[in-house]
Design a protein around this motif. Sequence first.
Motif, PDB file in Angstrom:
ATOM      1  N   ASP A  98       0.725   2.310  28.694  1.00  0.00           N
ATOM      2  CA  ASP A  98       1.793   1.685  27.915  1.00  0.00           C
ATOM      3  C   ASP A  98       2.165   0.338  28.507  1.00  0.00           C
ATOM      4  OD1 ASP A  98       3.140   2.284  25.538  1.00  0.00           O
ATOM      5  OD2 ASP A  98       5.026   2.462  26.629  1.00  0.00           O
ATOM      6  N   THR A 146       8.162  -0.210  16.508  1.00  0.00           N
ATOM      7  CA  THR A 146       7.409   0.797  17.264  1.00  0.00           C
ATOM      8  C   THR A 146       8.198   1.284  18.470  1.00  0.00           C
ATOM      9  OG1 THR A 146       6.295  -1.042  18.299  1.00  0.00           O
ATOM     10  CG2 THR A 146       5.095   0.128  16.599  1.00  0.00           C
ATOM     11  N   SER A 149       9.870   5.255  18.869  1.00  0.00           N
ATOM     12  CA  SER A 149       9.408   6.186  19.905  1.00  0.00           C
ATOM     13  C   SER A 149      10.569   6.736  20.725  1.00  0.00           C
ATOM     14  CB  SER A 149       8.364   5.525  20.805  1.00  0.00           C
ATOM     15  OG  SER A 149       8.868   4.329  21.319  1.00  0.00           O
ATOM     16  N   GLU A 181       0.860   7.162  21.319  1.00  0.00           N
ATOM     17  CA  GLU A 181       1.517   5.861  21.321  1.00  0.00           C
ATOM     18  C   GLU A 181       0.519   4.759  21.690  1.00  0.00           C
ATOM     19  OE1 GLU A 181       4.865   5.969  20.738  1.00  0.00           O
ATOM     20  OE2 GLU A 181       5.132   3.797  20.770  1.00  0.00           O
ATOM     21  N   GLU A 207       2.292  10.906  15.678  1.00  0.00           N
ATOM     22  CA  GLU A 207       3.620  10.463  16.115  1.00  0.00           C
ATOM     23  C   GLU A 207       4.729  11.182  15.360  1.00  0.00           C
ATOM     24  OE1 GLU A 207       4.703   7.352  18.188  1.00  0.00           O
ATOM     25  OE2 GLU A 207       3.020   8.358  19.123  1.00  0.00           O
TER      26      GLU A 207
END
Lengths: 118, 317
Positions: free
Chosen positions: A71, B113, B117, B150, B201
């Motif tokens: 990430d 996004t 999340s 993700e 997701e």
Amino acid sequence: MPDFIYVIFFLILGFVFVGSAFVVSWLLRPKPPENSVKNAPYECGEEVIGTSRVQFNVRYYLFALIFVIFDVEVLFVVPWAVSFRQMGSFAYLEMLIFIGILTLGLVYAWKKGALEWQ
Amino acid sequence: MPGMGLLLLKGMAVLGFISTSAMFLIWWERKVSALIQNRMGPMATGWHGSLQSVADSIKLLLKENIVPAGADKLIWWLAPFFVVFPSVSAFVTIPFSEKLVPRDLNVGILFVTSITSVCVLGIFMAGWGSNNKYSLLGGMRSAAQIISYEVPLLLSIVLVVMQTGTLSMVEIVRAQAHGWFLLRPHLALAFVIYLISATAEVNRVPFDIPEAESELGAGYHTEYSGMKFAMFFVAEYTNLFIISAVAATLFLGGWQGPLLPPVVWFLLKAYGIIFLLMWVRWTLPRVRMDQMMAFAWKVLTPVSLANLLLSGWLMLR
């Protein structure tokens, strides 16, 4: 008005939406006395055995660690992608090295069995 | 402050849209599933059961409050808030048409996004707070799944950002004036990756193992009933709309299209993708946990990394 006022307003709006739904429901719903059988956690209709906060698989932590690496990587890729058109082939070469190192990490995790779920 | 009334109006419009859309989608999902399984679906309430969702929401509104014994009360009550507020906030920058967008943020797609999340926090809070083994398992699985998917999701969005050089949703749609991004091969691959990861997701079949009714009995929201349950459902269907709207914006040219007004085009595209996802949901079986994690890390992530490098090379040529 600046952008952040919109963002903050919409963040608050979400909480207000749920809160008002709960308040309306609280005003309208019946309020029977507490009932220990009804309040028992669901476990297929049986009496609950032991605690519910059970131990869970250590794999979840491994995946969380790999996720953090990737990430953060994407975070670095986003500004690169925005200005990619202006920077040209030098930026591409740098990203090649960056992703190459990351892929090495992924291959290592794969070989070590961190991606296996057992 | 001037403009405050307009802001309030936009907020109310978004809330109205979210509620109507969620109710419509729940009815539609039941109708689509009925169509695929050769049944009638809801028929009794209104024309072809079209008032079923309204009746259901009134029912849920009037349900008594049940808090499971031993629940972590604060976390348990906060969970529905943390599940719903990200999906409401994401609407701040979703462009229904060139003018019809609450605010065109310059970090648009990144904001959508990142805020959606946050939803995983709410799901895990629900799982932990419920004092129920199924819920905890569902919450854990959901967290693992959402964080794993993700990475390919963001990497496929980055491809579009490379093409446009901007994160603003409105600018991304404008960049597609001469052809949808879907029509370029490497972006079509990104679209497929995006759709698969987005399905994961929002915890939909074939990636619905956090809820898996046959093994976890609804997973993280097993213990929630009444209005709290309704909030989880609203969030689920709003997230479904958001991922479809983002897909329509990034890959299908957003509001652009001939003859019909822009808003209609946008909604057609978004609900078209939702129909596709519903079709998938009622056709495919559920995957296993190990299959799902392996697919995210061993297939989607390497493929999207390779696709990133490939499209960089294509753009330099």
